[in-house]
Motif scaffolding. Structure first.
Motif, short mmCIF file in Angstrom:
data_model
loop_
_atom_site.label_atom_id
_atom_site.label_comp_id
_atom_site.label_asym_id
_atom_site.label_seq_id
_atom_site.Cartn_x
_atom_site.Cartn_y
_atom_site.Cartn_z
N ALA A 1 2.82 -0.31 4.43
CA ALA A 1 1.42 0.03 4.71
C ALA A 1 1.19 0.19 6.22
N LEU A 2 1.90 -0.59 7.03
CA LEU A 2 1.79 -0.44 8.48
C LEU A 2 2.33 0.92 8.92
N VAL A 3 3.42 1.34 8.30
CA VAL A 3 3.98 2.66 8.60
C VAL A 3 3.01 3.74 8.12
N ALA A 4 2.52 3.62 6.90
CA ALA A 4 1.61 4.62 6.32
C ALA A 4 0.33 4.75 7.15
N ALA A 5 -0.11 3.67 7.75
CA ALA A 5 -1.34 3.71 8.54
C ALA A 5 -1.22 4.67 9.72
N GLN A 6 -0.01 4.97 10.14
CA GLN A 6 0.21 5.86 11.28
C GLN A 6 0.51 7.30 10.86
N CYS A 7 0.49 7.54 9.56
CA CYS A 7 0.80 8.87 9.04
C CYS A 7 -0.49 9.61 8.70
N PRO A 8 -0.44 10.95 8.68
CA PRO A 8 -1.62 11.71 8.25
C PRO A 8 -2.06 11.27 6.86
N GLY A 9 -3.33 10.99 6.70
CA GLY A 9 -3.85 10.54 5.41
C GLY A 9 -3.74 9.05 5.19
N GLY A 10 -3.12 8.34 6.10
CA GLY A 10 -2.96 6.90 5.96
C GLY A 10 -4.25 6.17 6.29
N GLU A 11 -4.44 5.04 5.63
CA GLU A 11 -5.61 4.21 5.89
C GLU A 11 -5.28 3.21 6.98
N SER A 12 -6.26 2.93 7.81
CA SER A 12 -6.09 1.98 8.90
C SER A 12 -5.63 0.63 8.38
N ALA A 13 -4.83 -0.05 9.17
CA ALA A 13 -4.36 -1.39 8.82
C ALA A 13 -5.26 -2.44 9.43
N ASP A 14 -6.51 -2.10 9.70
CA ASP A 14 -7.45 -3.01 10.35
C ASP A 14 -8.11 -3.99 9.40
N SER A 15 -7.45 -4.36 8.33
CA SER A 15 -8.04 -5.34 7.42
C SER A 15 -8.09 -6.70 8.11
N VAL A 16 -8.81 -7.60 7.54
CA VAL A 16 -8.92 -8.95 8.09
C VAL A 16 -7.55 -9.60 8.20
N TYR A 17 -6.65 -9.27 7.29
CA TYR A 17 -5.34 -9.92 7.25
C TYR A 17 -4.22 -9.07 7.83
N GLY A 18 -4.53 -7.87 8.29
CA GLY A 18 -3.53 -7.03 8.93
C GLY A 18 -3.26 -7.49 10.35
N PRO A 19 -2.35 -6.83 11.03
CA PRO A 19 -2.04 -7.21 12.41
C PRO A 19 -3.24 -7.03 13.33
N GLU A 20 -3.33 -7.90 14.31
CA GLU A 20 -4.40 -7.80 15.30
C GLU A 20 -3.90 -7.13 16.58
N GLU A 21 -2.60 -7.21 16.82
CA GLU A 21 -2.01 -6.66 18.04
C GLU A 21 -1.60 -5.20 17.80
N PRO A 22 -1.52 -4.40 18.88
CA PRO A 22 -1.10 -3.01 18.74
C PRO A 22 0.34 -2.92 18.22
N LEU A 23 0.61 -1.83 17.54
CA LEU A 23 1.96 -1.58 17.02
C LEU A 23 2.56 -0.36 17.69
N PRO A 24 3.87 -0.34 17.83
CA PRO A 24 4.52 0.86 18.36
C PRO A 24 4.49 1.96 17.29
N ASP A 25 4.99 3.12 17.63
CA ASP A 25 5.09 4.21 16.67
C ASP A 25 6.10 3.82 15.58
#
Length: 144
Positions: free
Chosen positions: A62-86
């Motif tokens: 899901a973290l990978v998909a969040a960075q793809c076209p059509g992906g949903e943000s990983a900004d859920s309450v339980y997702g990562p809070e820190e920035p992720l690399p590509d």
């Protein structure tokens, strides 16, 4: 298993995984995601994939998909809070990991099959679809 929904971050294990990703240095975050995916993919086909490892793989995908076209943000309450690399270079590995999660023997798949697992399977399939490259005609439709 503390699970409260069908989303990729809707379990204690997935939330813990995201916290672990937050805790490592920026330069090590891609490797943390890769490791979660590889653990699902590298398991022999006749060995059951543990539910916790499967939940970690789904969250990583899901973290990978969040960075793809059509992906949903990983900004859920339980997702990562820190920035992720590509992470988009992990798309193929993420698709393989999700395929393993949805293939028996997979403890998580079996647990969802015992209940109303249709919505969970649909969510995992949605992630797969985001991760799969779109045909060239669909990607560049505006150039026709």
């Amino acid at each position: 298993m503390g699970t409260w929904g069908v989303g990729p971050f809707d379990s204690d294990t997935a939330a813990d995984f995201c916290a672990e990703v937050d805790d490592v240095a920026m330069g090590e975050r891609e490797q943390a995601v890769r490791t979660a995916l590889v653990r699902a993919v590298d398991l022999p086909d006749d060995v059951e994939l543990d539910a916790c490892e499967a939940e970690r793989a789904v969250a990583a995908a899901a973290l990978v998909a969040a960075q793809c076209p059509g992906g949903e943000s990983a900004d859920s309450v339980y997702g990562p809070e820190e920035p992720l690399p590509d992470l988009t270079g992990l798309r193929g590995l993420a698709v393989q990991a999700l395929g393993r999660v949805l293939t028996e023997p997979s403890e998580l798949y079996e647990l969802w099959a015992e209940s109303d697992g249709g919505p969970w399977v649909a969510e995992v399939r949605r992630l797969e679809n985001v991760l799969l490259p779109q045909p060239a005609g669909e990607q560049l439709g505006f150039l026709r």
